[in-house]
Design a protein around this motif. Structure first.
Motif, PDB file in Angstrom:
ATOM      1  N   ASN A   1       0.843  -1.189   0.000  1.00 27.16           N
ATOM      2  CA  ASN A   1       0.000   0.000   0.000  1.00 27.16           C
ATOM      3  C   ASN A   1       0.883   1.246   0.000  1.00 27.16           C
ATOM      4  O   ASN A   1       1.933   1.279   0.650  1.00 27.16           O
ATOM      5  N   ILE A   2       0.474   2.257  -0.738  1.00 27.52           N
ATOM      6  CA  ILE A   2       1.293   3.459  -0.886  1.00 27.52           C
ATOM      7  C   ILE A   2       1.513   4.169   0.452  1.00 27.52           C
ATOM      8  O   ILE A   2       2.601   4.672   0.734  1.00 27.52           O
ATOM      9  N   GLN A   3       0.462   4.232   1.292  1.00 29.61           N
ATOM     10  CA  GLN A   3       0.573   4.950   2.562  1.00 29.61           C
ATOM     11  C   GLN A   3       1.238   4.115   3.662  1.00 29.61           C
ATOM     12  O   GLN A   3       2.132   4.583   4.359  1.00 29.61           O
ATOM     13  N   SER A   4       0.795   2.875   3.833  1.00 32.93           N
ATOM     14  CA  SER A   4       1.280   2.070   4.949  1.00 32.93           C
ATOM     15  C   SER A   4       2.491   1.228   4.603  1.00 32.93           C
ATOM     16  O   SER A   4       3.266   0.847   5.487  1.00 32.93           O
ATOM     17  N   GLY A   5       2.663   0.900   3.327  1.00 35.56           N
ATOM     18  CA  GLY A   5       3.761   0.034   2.925  1.00 35.56           C
ATOM     19  C   GLY A   5       3.518  -1.441   3.178  1.00 35.56           C
ATOM     20  O   GLY A   5       4.385  -2.271   2.926  1.00 35.56           O
ATOM     21  N   ALA A   6       2.327  -1.785   3.671  1.00 33.87           N
ATOM     22  CA  ALA A   6       2.032  -3.181   4.019  1.00 33.87           C
ATOM     23  C   ALA A   6       1.666  -3.997   2.790  1.00 33.87           C
ATOM     24  O   ALA A   6       0.943  -3.540   1.921  1.00 33.87           O
ATOM     25  N   TYR A   7       2.188  -5.222   2.733  1.00 38.66           N
ATOM     26  CA  TYR A   7       1.752  -6.167   1.707  1.00 38.66           C
ATOM     27  C   TYR A   7       1.586  -7.550   2.338  1.00 38.66           C
ATOM     28  O   TYR A   7       2.214  -7.864   3.342  1.00 38.66           O
ATOM     29  N   TYR A   8       0.702  -8.368   1.744  1.00 35.12           N
ATOM     30  CA  TYR A   8       0.293  -9.637   2.343  1.00 35.12           C
ATOM     31  C   TYR A   8       0.212 -10.748   1.295  1.00 35.12           C
ATOM     32  O   TYR A   8       0.152 -10.488   0.097  1.00 35.12           O
ATOM     33  N   THR A   9       0.157 -11.982   1.802  1.00 37.33           N
ATOM     34  CA  THR A   9      -0.062 -13.156   0.966  1.00 37.33           C
ATOM     35  C   THR A   9      -1.214 -13.959   1.554  1.00 37.33           C
ATOM     36  O   THR A   9      -1.387 -14.004   2.772  1.00 37.33           O
ATOM     37  N   TYR A  10      -2.008 -14.614   0.700  1.00 30.06           N
ATOM     38  CA  TYR A  10      -3.193 -15.328   1.161  1.00 30.06           C
ATOM     39  C   TYR A  10      -3.618 -16.359   0.118  1.00 30.06           C
ATOM     40  O   TYR A  10      -3.069 -16.400  -1.002  1.00 30.06           O
TER      41      TYR A  10
ATOM     42  N   SER B   1      -6.935 -16.319   7.484  1.00 32.25           N
ATOM     43  CA  SER B   1      -6.355 -14.972   7.483  1.00 32.25           C
ATOM     44  C   SER B   1      -5.121 -14.941   6.603  1.00 32.25           C
ATOM     45  O   SER B   1      -4.562 -15.979   6.252  1.00 32.25           O
ATOM     46  N   SER B   2      -4.688 -13.743   6.282  1.00 29.61           N
ATOM     47  CA  SER B   2      -3.487 -13.598   5.460  1.00 29.61           C
ATOM     48  C   SER B   2      -2.242 -13.747   6.320  1.00 29.61           C
ATOM     49  O   SER B   2      -2.310 -13.899   7.547  1.00 29.61           O
ATOM     50  N   THR B   3      -1.087 -13.675   5.689  1.00 22.57           N
ATOM     51  CA  THR B   3       0.163 -13.566   6.437  1.00 22.57           C
ATOM     52  C   THR B   3       0.186 -12.208   7.132  1.00 22.57           C
ATOM     53  O   THR B   3      -0.605 -11.318   6.808  1.00 22.57           O
ATOM     54  N   PHE B   4       1.081 -12.030   8.078  1.00 24.58           N
ATOM     55  CA  PHE B   4       1.246 -10.716   8.695  1.00 24.58           C
ATOM     56  C   PHE B   4       1.946  -9.795   7.696  1.00 24.58           C
ATOM     57  O   PHE B   4       2.659 -10.235   6.797  1.00 24.58           O
ATOM     58  N   SER B   5       1.728  -8.502   7.875  1.00 28.43           N
ATOM     59  CA  SER B   5       2.229  -7.525   6.911  1.00 28.43           C
ATOM     60  C   SER B   5       3.752  -7.492   6.840  1.00 28.43           C
ATOM     61  O   SER B   5       4.447  -7.610   7.847  1.00 28.43           O
ATOM     62  N   MET B   6       4.239  -7.324   5.624  1.00 29.58           N
ATOM     63  CA  MET B   6       5.648  -7.075   5.365  1.00 29.58           C
ATOM     64  C   MET B   6       5.746  -5.663   4.796  1.00 29.58           C
ATOM     65  O   MET B   6       4.763  -5.109   4.292  1.00 29.58           O
ATOM     66  N   ARG B   7       6.952  -5.089   4.840  1.00 33.50           N
ATOM     67  CA  ARG B   7       7.128  -3.712   4.419  1.00 33.50           C
ATOM     68  C   ARG B   7       7.689  -3.605   3.001  1.00 33.50           C
ATOM     69  O   ARG B   7       8.680  -4.241   2.648  1.00 33.50           O
ATOM     70  N   GLY B   8       7.013  -2.799   2.184  1.00 33.46           N
ATOM     71  CA  GLY B   8       7.469  -2.554   0.825  1.00 33.46           C
ATOM     72  C   GLY B   8       7.174  -1.119   0.450  1.00 33.46           C
ATOM     73  O   GLY B   8       6.622  -0.354   1.247  1.00 33.46           O
ATOM     74  N   ILE B   9       7.527  -0.745  -0.772  1.00 34.82           N
ATOM     75  CA  ILE B   9       7.319   0.638  -1.181  1.00 34.82           C
ATOM     76  C   ILE B   9       7.354   0.751  -2.707  1.00 34.82           C
ATOM     77  O   ILE B   9       8.001  -0.051  -3.393  1.00 34.82           O
ATOM     78  N   SER B  10       6.655   1.750  -3.223  1.00 30.62           N
ATOM     79  CA  SER B  10       6.669   2.033  -4.645  1.00 30.62           C
ATOM     80  C   SER B  10       8.054   2.541  -5.051  1.00 30.62           C
ATOM     81  O   SER B  10       8.684   3.297  -4.322  1.00 30.62           O
TER      82      SER B  10
ATOM     83  N   GLN C   1      10.871  -7.485   2.816  1.00 30.16           N
ATOM     84  CA  GLN C   1      10.752  -8.692   3.639  1.00 30.16           C
ATOM     85  C   GLN C   1      10.897  -8.399   5.133  1.00 30.16           C
ATOM     86  O   GLN C   1      11.043  -9.316   5.948  1.00 30.16           O
ATOM     87  N   LYS C   2      10.808  -7.113   5.484  1.00 32.68           N
ATOM     88  CA  LYS C   2      10.794  -6.745   6.899  1.00 32.68           C
ATOM     89  C   LYS C   2       9.351  -6.720   7.392  1.00 32.68           C
ATOM     90  O   LYS C   2       8.469  -6.210   6.695  1.00 32.68           O
ATOM     91  N   PRO C   3       9.065  -7.241   8.578  1.00 33.26           N
ATOM     92  CA  PRO C   3       7.693  -7.214   9.098  1.00 33.26           C
ATOM     93  C   PRO C   3       7.275  -5.816   9.523  1.00 33.26           C
ATOM     94  O   PRO C   3       8.119  -4.954   9.791  1.00 33.26           O
ATOM     95  N   GLY C   4       5.965  -5.564   9.552  1.00 34.52           N
ATOM     96  CA  GLY C   4       5.441  -4.292  10.039  1.00 34.52           C
ATOM     97  C   GLY C   4       4.896  -3.410   8.938  1.00 34.52           C
ATOM     98  O   GLY C   4       4.417  -3.882   7.906  1.00 34.52           O
ATOM     99  N   MET C   5       4.992  -2.090   9.162  1.00 38.76           N
ATOM    100  CA  MET C   5       4.502  -1.099   8.211  1.00 38.76           C
ATOM    101  C   MET C   5       5.472   0.075   8.152  1.00 38.76           C
ATOM    102  O   MET C   5       6.349   0.187   9.006  1.00 38.76           O
ATOM    103  N   ASN C   6       5.307   0.955   7.188  1.00 41.25           N
ATOM    104  CA  ASN C   6       6.208   2.101   7.026  1.00 41.25           C
ATOM    105  C   ASN C   6       5.739   3.354   7.755  1.00 41.25           C
ATOM    106  O   ASN C   6       6.464   4.344   7.794  1.00 41.25           O
ATOM    107  N   MET C   7       4.530   3.348   8.283  1.00 45.11           N
ATOM    108  CA  MET C   7       3.984   4.551   8.911  1.00 45.11           C
ATOM    109  C   MET C   7       4.756   4.920  10.173  1.00 45.11           C
ATOM    110  O   MET C   7       4.964   4.077  11.050  1.00 45.11           O
TER     111      MET C   7
END
Length: 385
Positions: free
Chosen positions: A149-158, A184-193, A206-212
């Motif tokens: 996601n552009i704002q949070s940086g979270a991405y998931y797999t399911y 449920s999905s995997t826990f969020s990993m951090r990514g960015i555009s 591949q880091k857990p969490g969010m960018n906010m």
């Protein structure tokens, strides 16, 4: 297909209206059992209600807010495209073509799994016109990973269950896909555009969490995702697309997804659909050629292409921000590490190359722009199926 990449985004453009009550009821009746009763679809009043609504609202440009289901908020968009229905079917119902190849702005990876021989026959038979009031249905599982996601940086797999219904109702062709996330999905990993947002290129740390800021430690999760996608044949070689989506995501069981979050992703999805499916250079044969050629590439060829992506990511990582922030680390620089590129799964590398080949085919290459991919030869230009 699940579109949850819009977590934490702002309000989308358009007028929000509540979905008509009779459409809400019709949807409820359809998804109660998770699939459509194919025995009566040709005369099913619920299908007729949804059909009439899509036809009447396909050009309005409204944002449709739906009632929550299973504590998940919902939203819907409808749009009509000057794209032949047969072309949409040819791409959608090709068992070899992954969704992520075309929806690169919202999907990082996708793969059909547990596809039975009967299901493969379904794909083949239903990618062309059916007899009047003929109805066919099949189900399978699919795995998906979304883009950050552009704002949070979270991405998931399911994993999803997917039920696809093809029907010809009184001469009108229709495809309905009902997708529901398992567990449920995997826990969020951090990514960015990476680069211009419109390009749909991303880095996955591949880091857990969010960018906010202040909540980078939070491991968010998707709890519910249900989507109904309807492709409907319209007059004058047009296709109407309607997406009904219910989403629940957050942490510790708390859902922070609102209807306006979903709109943003749906709008991005519709935009990509128009750009790719509406491009004359794209058809199922050319896309199939791309996927097959990438599969046949040897490791040396794939690594050479993947290195271009890695260099593109590094270039943006080390690029200094402009203005007063030139001494401040960018978000990508904060989360970047070489190991994440080295440890990229081969399946993800393959789809990354396929996505760039699709972009190149429509004249919008990104990380390969200095040396455009030559994955498809000129002899692949013919054929629409």
């Amino acid at each position: 297909m699940l579109f949850t990449a819009g977590l934490f985004t702002g309000v989308a453009n358009g007028i929000e209206k509540n979905l008509p009550e009779k459409v809400e009821i019709a949807l409820g009746d359809i998804i109660t059992s998770g699939k459509i009763d194919t025995k009566d679809i040709a005369s099913d009043k619920n299908i007729q209600i949804i059909y009439d609504f899509i036809v009447s609202a396909a050009s309005d440009g409204n944002l449709w807010k739906m009632k929550p289901r299973r504590k998940a908020n919902g939203a819907m968009l409808i749009k009509s495209y000057e794209i032949p229905f047969e072309k949409v079917l040819g791409i959608n119902l090709d068992a070899e073509l992954p969704d992520a190849a075309f929806f690169y702005g919202v999907l990082r990876y996708s793969k059909k799994i547990n596809v039975s021989p009967e299901c493969k026959k379904f794909f083949t038979k239903t990618s062309k016109r059916l007899s009047t009031n003929e109805v066919l249905e099949s189900s399978y599982l699919s795995t998906e990973s979304i883009t950050p996601n552009i704002q949070s940086g979270a991405y998931y797999t399911y994993t999803n269950t997917r039920t696809v219904t093809r029907a010809n109702i009184n001469g009108t062709e229709m495809q309905i896909s009902i997708s529901d996330m398992i567990g449920s999905s995997t826990f969020s990993m951090r990514g960015i555009s990476v680069g211009p947002i419109k390009d749909g290129v991303f880095y996955y740390s591949q880091k857990p969490g969010m960018n906010m800021p202040g909540v980078t430690w939070i491991k968010s999760q998707m709890y519910i995702s249900s989507t109904i996608t309807v492709y409907l044949e319209m007059p004058d070689k047009k296709t109407a697309v309607a997406m009904f989506s219910w989403q629940s995501a957050g942490w510790k069981g708390m859902n922070i997804i609102k209807s306006y979050h979903i709109y943003t992703v749906l709008e991005d999805t519709f935009k990509t659909f128009g750009n790719v499916f509406g491009n004359n250079k794209i058809n199922s044969k050319r896309a199939r050629d791309i996927v097959r050629k990438v599969k046949k590439m040897n490791s040396k060829e794939k690594n050479a292409l993947y290195e271009k992506y890695c260099n593109y990511v590094k270039e943006w990582c080390y690029k200094k921000p402009a203005g007063l922030n030139r001494f401040k680390k960018s978000t990508i620089a904060k989360i970047f590490n070489e190991k994440s590129l080295t440890n990229m799964k081969q399946d993800y590398i393959d789809i990354l190359i396929v996505q760039e080949a699709i972009r190149t085919l429509i004249g919008e290459p990104t990380w390969s722009a200095k040396s455009p991919l030559k994955i498809v030869g000129n002899d692949s230009a013919s054929g629409q199926n």
